[in-house]
Design a protein around this motif. Sequence first.
Motif, mmCIF file in Angstrom:
data_model
loop_
_atom_site.group_PDB
_atom_site.id
_atom_site.type_symbol
_atom_site.label_atom_id
_atom_site.label_comp_id
_atom_site.label_asym_id
_atom_site.label_seq_id
_atom_site.Cartn_x
_atom_site.Cartn_y
_atom_site.Cartn_z
ATOM 1 N N LYS A 139 0.822 -1.205 0.000
ATOM 2 C CA LYS A 139 0.000 0.000 0.000
ATOM 3 C C LYS A 139 0.858 1.259 0.000
ATOM 4 O O LYS A 139 0.600 2.202 -0.745
ATOM 5 C CB LYS A 139 -0.943 0.007 1.201
ATOM 6 C CG LYS A 139 -1.922 1.173 1.200
ATOM 7 C CD LYS A 139 -2.838 1.119 2.396
ATOM 8 C CE LYS A 139 -3.883 2.229 2.336
ATOM 9 N NZ LYS A 139 -3.280 3.578 2.215
ATOM 10 N N ASN A 140 1.905 1.267 0.827
ATOM 11 C CA ASN A 140 2.787 2.435 0.884
ATOM 12 C C ASN A 140 3.487 2.675 -0.448
ATOM 13 O O ASN A 140 3.611 3.818 -0.897
ATOM 14 C CB ASN A 140 3.833 2.266 1.996
ATOM 15 C CG ASN A 140 3.225 2.377 3.377
ATOM 16 O OD1 ASN A 140 2.145 2.944 3.543
ATOM 17 N ND2 ASN A 140 3.901 1.826 4.372
ATOM 18 N N TYR A 141 3.932 1.569 -1.070
ATOM 19 C CA TYR A 141 4.604 1.729 -2.357
ATOM 20 C C TYR A 141 3.642 2.253 -3.413
ATOM 21 O O TYR A 141 3.986 3.133 -4.207
ATOM 22 C CB TYR A 141 5.230 0.408 -2.830
ATOM 23 C CG TYR A 141 6.077 0.604 -4.077
ATOM 24 C CD1 TYR A 141 7.417 0.928 -3.976
ATOM 25 C CD2 TYR A 141 5.509 0.519 -5.354
ATOM 26 C CE1 TYR A 141 8.190 1.140 -5.108
ATOM 27 C CE2 TYR A 141 6.268 0.746 -6.484
ATOM 28 C CZ TYR A 141 7.611 1.053 -6.358
ATOM 29 O OH TYR A 141 8.368 1.291 -7.485
ATOM 30 N N ARG A 142 2.429 1.720 -3.436
ATOM 31 C CA ARG A 142 1.452 2.167 -4.424
ATOM 32 C C ARG A 142 1.146 3.660 -4.269
ATOM 33 O O ARG A 142 1.060 4.395 -5.258
ATOM 34 C CB ARG A 142 0.158 1.349 -4.303
ATOM 35 C CG ARG A 142 -0.869 1.672 -5.387
ATOM 36 C CD ARG A 142 -2.030 0.708 -5.388
ATOM 37 N NE ARG A 142 -2.862 0.853 -4.201
ATOM 38 C CZ ARG A 142 -3.959 0.131 -3.979
ATOM 39 N NH1 ARG A 142 -4.332 -0.800 -4.850
ATOM 40 N NH2 ARG A 142 -4.676 0.325 -2.892
ATOM 41 N N ASP A 143 1.022 4.108 -3.021
ATOM 42 C CA ASP A 143 0.746 5.526 -2.778
ATOM 43 C C ASP A 143 1.927 6.396 -3.230
ATOM 44 O O ASP A 143 1.732 7.456 -3.841
ATOM 45 C CB ASP A 143 0.474 5.767 -1.288
ATOM 46 C CG ASP A 143 -0.851 5.157 -0.835
ATOM 47 O OD1 ASP A 143 -1.674 4.813 -1.702
ATOM 48 O OD2 ASP A 143 -1.047 5.018 0.390
ATOM 49 N N GLU A 144 3.153 5.952 -2.943
ATOM 50 C CA GLU A 144 4.341 6.709 -3.353
ATOM 51 C C GLU A 144 4.473 6.729 -4.868
ATOM 52 O O GLU A 144 4.822 7.759 -5.460
ATOM 53 C CB GLU A 144 5.597 6.097 -2.736
ATOM 54 C CG GLU A 144 5.754 6.339 -1.257
ATOM 55 C CD GLU A 144 7.077 5.789 -0.733
ATOM 56 O OE1 GLU A 144 8.128 6.088 -1.346
ATOM 57 O OE2 GLU A 144 7.059 5.048 0.257
ATOM 58 N N GLN A 145 4.192 5.585 -5.499
ATOM 59 C CA GLN A 145 4.306 5.530 -6.964
ATOM 60 C C GLN A 145 3.299 6.457 -7.622
ATOM 61 O O GLN A 145 3.627 7.190 -8.568
ATOM 62 C CB GLN A 145 4.099 4.084 -7.439
ATOM 63 C CG GLN A 145 4.539 3.813 -8.877
ATOM 64 C CD GLN A 145 3.524 4.272 -9.915
ATOM 65 O OE1 GLN A 145 2.317 4.269 -9.664
ATOM 66 N NE2 GLN A 145 4.003 4.656 -11.087
ATOM 67 N N LYS A 146 2.094 6.451 -7.118
ATOM 68 C CA LYS A 146 1.050 7.313 -7.677
ATOM 69 C C LYS A 146 1.426 8.783 -7.532
ATOM 70 O O LYS A 146 1.250 9.573 -8.467
ATOM 71 C CB LYS A 146 -0.271 7.035 -6.964
ATOM 72 C CG LYS A 146 -1.457 7.799 -7.525
ATOM 73 C CD LYS A 146 -2.743 7.418 -6.794
ATOM 74 C CE LYS A 146 -3.927 8.209 -7.323
ATOM 75 N NZ LYS A 146 -5.182 7.855 -6.605
ATOM 76 N N ALA A 147 1.981 9.157 -6.375
ATOM 77 C CA ALA A 147 2.367 10.551 -6.138
ATOM 78 C C ALA A 147 3.554 10.968 -6.999
ATOM 79 O O ALA A 147 3.730 12.158 -7.288
ATOM 80 C CB ALA A 147 2.696 10.750 -4.662
#
Length: 431
Positions: free
Chosen positions: A339-347
């Motif tokens: 989840k953290n990686y997905r949020d960082e990638q999206k940002a």
Amino acid sequence: MALNMSVLADLVGETVIDKDAQTTPVADLVQEIGPDGIVGLYFSAHWCPPCRTFTPELIEFYTKFRETDPGRKMDIIFISSDKDEASFKTYLSEMPWKAMLYEEKDRKLKMSKKYGVHGIPTLVFIEADTGKLITTRGREGVGRDPTGKEFPYHPKSLVEILQGELLKGDASVQCDEMLSGKIKAFFFSAHWCPPCEIFTPDLVKTYEKIKADGKNFEIVYVSSDTSEDSFQKYYKTMPWLSLPFKDPRIDELSIHFEVEGIPTLVLVTENNELITMNGRIAVIKDPDGERFPWFPAPVEEIALDNASNLNESACLFLFTNGDTALQGSAVELMNDVAKNYRDEQKASVGTNDELPLLFFYYDGASTESVEIAKMLRMFVNVDEKEPALVLFDLSEEKKFSVSAKGINKNAISKIVEDFKTGKLQFEKLDF
């Protein structure tokens, strides 16, 4: 304004080559087109018939457009998919622009992944000094606007595409009034398509259940019907909105979502951010809409409907080898990191530090999941006798693996952090 010469060089290499085998520093090309310069990355190959058809059209566009003021701020670089260097040179000899060096195959793979290139010919326009994507649909832009009046073919937003009227049964309604603030689904379908006809009654039932639950939801039919009679007949079976028959927004939506076949059900949020392209599978698996609006989970059990990501992006895969305890804890082990990686990638999307996509999977107990994992183990050369954690990228032919004893939350977090920072020591895959 000082130009950033390094971004384009990081993409295509320090030098490019022309048809006379003369090399030019990429920094000189960026300097020549100047501030606000735009580069077209032309993914193509001599062996590809559609490429051979489009290249003369692109040459005509390039030659004429470069004579205009906006055209002098544009250049093109050929990114070859030719099978040998002789074919590359033959094809380049026809082109008035320069090419990335033939041997830079790793750069081509990275660019294809970065800009989502899945086939050729593809013409990607980017900002020369930032590498920021403008459009992956340059080919379509040149085709409909060969004089360059709309250059650089910025894609329309979903809000811009949807302006105007929709059908609601026999009545016309305003799009803003009917869709504003709602979760939306776009149903790409047609009366002549047997899978569409089979799926539509199921979608009607799910739609009615979701609406009965008071969810703020609407569907828009996007028709591929070949006659107005068949469109009218098919639309009468649907309780939702529709674009009119042969409306120009139909093609614009297909391009916007990169729809490749029907039936396709695309869902977006109230703010028009993509939720899923796999709405059809979601409806089939969850006909009562209990998990609506079907946001993809950070960690998923591998299955046929999500396996395409294995070939296109980096994946962290937990091979459970049938260990029921590990299957039961797989999501809990990886979920926070995923989840953290997905949020960082999206940002990070659209920035110079954009992170690559990374998908998180495990193999469950279903026959489908077991069979996919079994095949995948052979590709990544993992021992079948015990569980394993593997971060791999099939398109770049590389992997990093951890044996069963090292599988824990800390190990997963460390692998992902090293992947993010470029420190992960990959092995070469030998297919």
